[in-house]
Design an enzyme around this catalytic site. Structure first.
Site, PDB file in Angstrom:
ATOM      1  N   HIS A 126      -0.639 -12.238   1.642  1.00 38.73           N
ATOM      2  CA  HIS A 126      -1.618 -11.364   0.991  1.00 38.73           C
ATOM      3  C   HIS A 126      -2.398 -12.091  -0.109  1.00 38.73           C
ATOM      4  CE1 HIS A 126      -2.221  -6.804   0.027  1.00 38.73           C
ATOM      5  NE2 HIS A 126      -3.361  -7.455   0.043  1.00 38.73           N
TER       6      HIS A 126
ATOM      7  N   TYR B 289       0.842  -1.189   0.000  1.00 37.83           N
ATOM      8  CA  TYR B 289       0.000   0.000   0.000  1.00 37.83           C
ATOM      9  C   TYR B 289       0.884   1.248   0.000  1.00 37.83           C
ATOM     10  CZ  TYR B 289      -3.713  -3.207   1.585  1.00 37.83           C
ATOM     11  OH  TYR B 289      -4.612  -4.245   1.713  1.00 37.83           O
TER      12      TYR B 289
END
Length: 333
Positions: A122, A54
Site C-alpha cells: 500500500h 479500509y
C-alpha cells in the site's frame, strides 16, 4: 466492458474502488453497498479494489460477502503495508516480510477466498528495503495465496528495484485531470517494464463527480472536509475549474464525471481507473465513460481548461501526504 492488460493480468478497462463503501465518505447503508458491488459485477466491472485498513477490515469483509457465489467473476485487489489502529494517530508503515505475510492471511480470511488476484504494498516502508518486502510477496506467490503483485504510490527507483525481485503487475497512483504527478518518471518506468497503471481517485475525490456543489454537500463524517482541496478558498477555486469542464461535458451530451473518467481512459491502453461509487446508480453512470471517444482537440482543450498548476491545495491531507516521499529524499523513492 472492454478489457485491458495490467502486466500479465487481464482486467476490465474500469474497476470499482470500494473504500468509500466502508468509511471516509460518510455512512453508506449496508444493503446499498452490496448492491453497488453487485451492479459492478453485473456490468462487467469485475476488478474490485479494497485494502486491509479500509474500515479496519470491514471493506474486505464486504467485498467477500459480495463475491460469495461469484468468485470466478471477480478480480480481487487488496493491499497491505499500512498498520492502523483506531483513529489516525497510530497509523504507520510496515513493509517487513513477516507483516506482509500475516496481513495476507488476515485478508484471505476476511475475503473468504483462497487467493488474492492482485496484492499491493500500500505504501513503501522507508525502514524496510523494498527487496525485503518483495521477498515476502514472492513467498506468497509460491504458496499460491496471491497471483500478482502491485505497488502503490511508489517512485521510479523503487519500482525498478522491486521489479528486479518479483515482476510488478501494476502501479496504483492517484491520477486525474486534477492530479498529474504520476505522469513523470514513474509512468515512464512502468511503460519501459510493462507494468500497468491503476488510477485511484480519477474523479479527484469527488470534485469532478458533479455531485458536489458546496461544502455543505459533504456529511459531517466525510473525511474530505480535512482535505486541502476542499478547504474554503481552495474549494471555490477548484469548482471554477470544474464549471468550465461541465460546459464541455454538456456540449458533448455527457456528465462531467464521464468526461473526467474518459480522459483517464485515453491516457493509454495500460491505464485502468477505479472510481468509487457509494450507490449502484453511480456504477452505471461511470461505466458509460468507457465508451466515450475523445479526439485530439478534445484532449487538448481539457489540458488547457485544467492545467495541473491551477488546482488549489495538496491532493492529500496531512496524515496521508506524510506517508509519501516529501521534503528530503525518500530512501525508496
Amino acid at each position: 466492458m472492454p478489457v485491458r492488460q495490467l502486466g500479465g493480468l487481464r482486467v476490465p478497462a474500469q474497476g470499482l474502488g470500494c473504500m468509500g463503501l466502508s468509511e471516509f465518505r460518510g455512512p453508506v447503508e449496508p444493503g446499498e453497498a452490496l448492491r453497488a458491488v453487485h451492479r459492478a459485477l453485473d456490468m462487467g466491472v469485475t476488478m474490485l479494489d479494497t485494502a486491509d485498513i479500509y474500515g479496519l477490515g470491514h471493506n474486505e469483509s464486504l467485498v467477500g460477502r459480495a463475491v460469495r457465489g461469484r468468485r470466478d467473476q471477480a478480480v480481487i485487489a487488496t493491499k497491505c503495508g499500512i498498520v492502523r489502529g483506531r483513529g489516525e494517530a497510530g497509523r504507520r508503515l510496515c513493509g517487513t516480510r513477516r507483516n506482509i505475510k500475516e496481513s495476507c492471511e488476515r485478508s484471505l480470511a476476511r475475503l473468504g477466498v483462497d487467493h488474492i488476484d492482485l496484492f499491493y504494498l500500500h505504501r513503501v516502508d522507508p525502514d524496510t528495503p523494498i527487496e525485503e518486502s518483495m521477498l515476502g510477496m514472492a513467498e506468497l506467490i509460491a504458496e499460491g495465496k496471491i497471483w500478482y503483485v502491485g505497488l502503490s504510490e511508489a517512485g521510479p527507483e523503487t519500482i525498478r528495484r522491486a521489479h528486479a525481485v518479483v515482476p510488478i503487475t501494476a502501479l496504483q497512483s492517484e491520477w486525474s485531470l486534477f492530479s498529474r504527478e504520476v505522469e513523470g518518471e514513474a509512468l515512464g518506468v512502468c511503460r519501459e517494464l510493462g507494468i500497468g497503471v491503476v488510477a485511484f481517485s480519477p474523479l479527484a475525490r469527488g470534485l469532478l463527480s458533479g455531485g458536489i456543489r458546496r461544502l455543505g454537500d459533504l456529511s459531517d463524517r466525510d473525511e474530505r472536509r480535512i482535505n486541502p482541496r476542499f478547504h474554503p478558498g481552495n474549494f471555490d477555486r477548484n469548482m471554477r475549474l470544474v464549471a468550465a469542464l461541465e460546459d464541455v461535458a454538456a456540449r458533448m451530451g455527457i456528465t462531467v464525471a464521464q468526461l473526467a473518467l474518459a480522459w483517464v481512459h485515453h491516457q493509454g491502453p495500460d491505464v485502468v481507473p477505479i472510481p468509487g461509487a457509494e450507490h449502484a446508480s453511480h456504477v452505471a453512470d461511470n461505466v458509460k465513460a468507457a465508451s466515450v471517444t475523445l479526439g485530439a482537440e478534445d484532449l487538448a482543450l481539457l489540458e488547457r481548461l485544467s492545467p495541473a498548476e491551477a488546482v488549489a491545495g495538496h491532493r492529500m491531507d496531512a496524515v496521508r501526504s506524510g506517508m509519501l516521499p516529501a521534503g528530503k529524499p525518500h530512501p525508496n523513492s
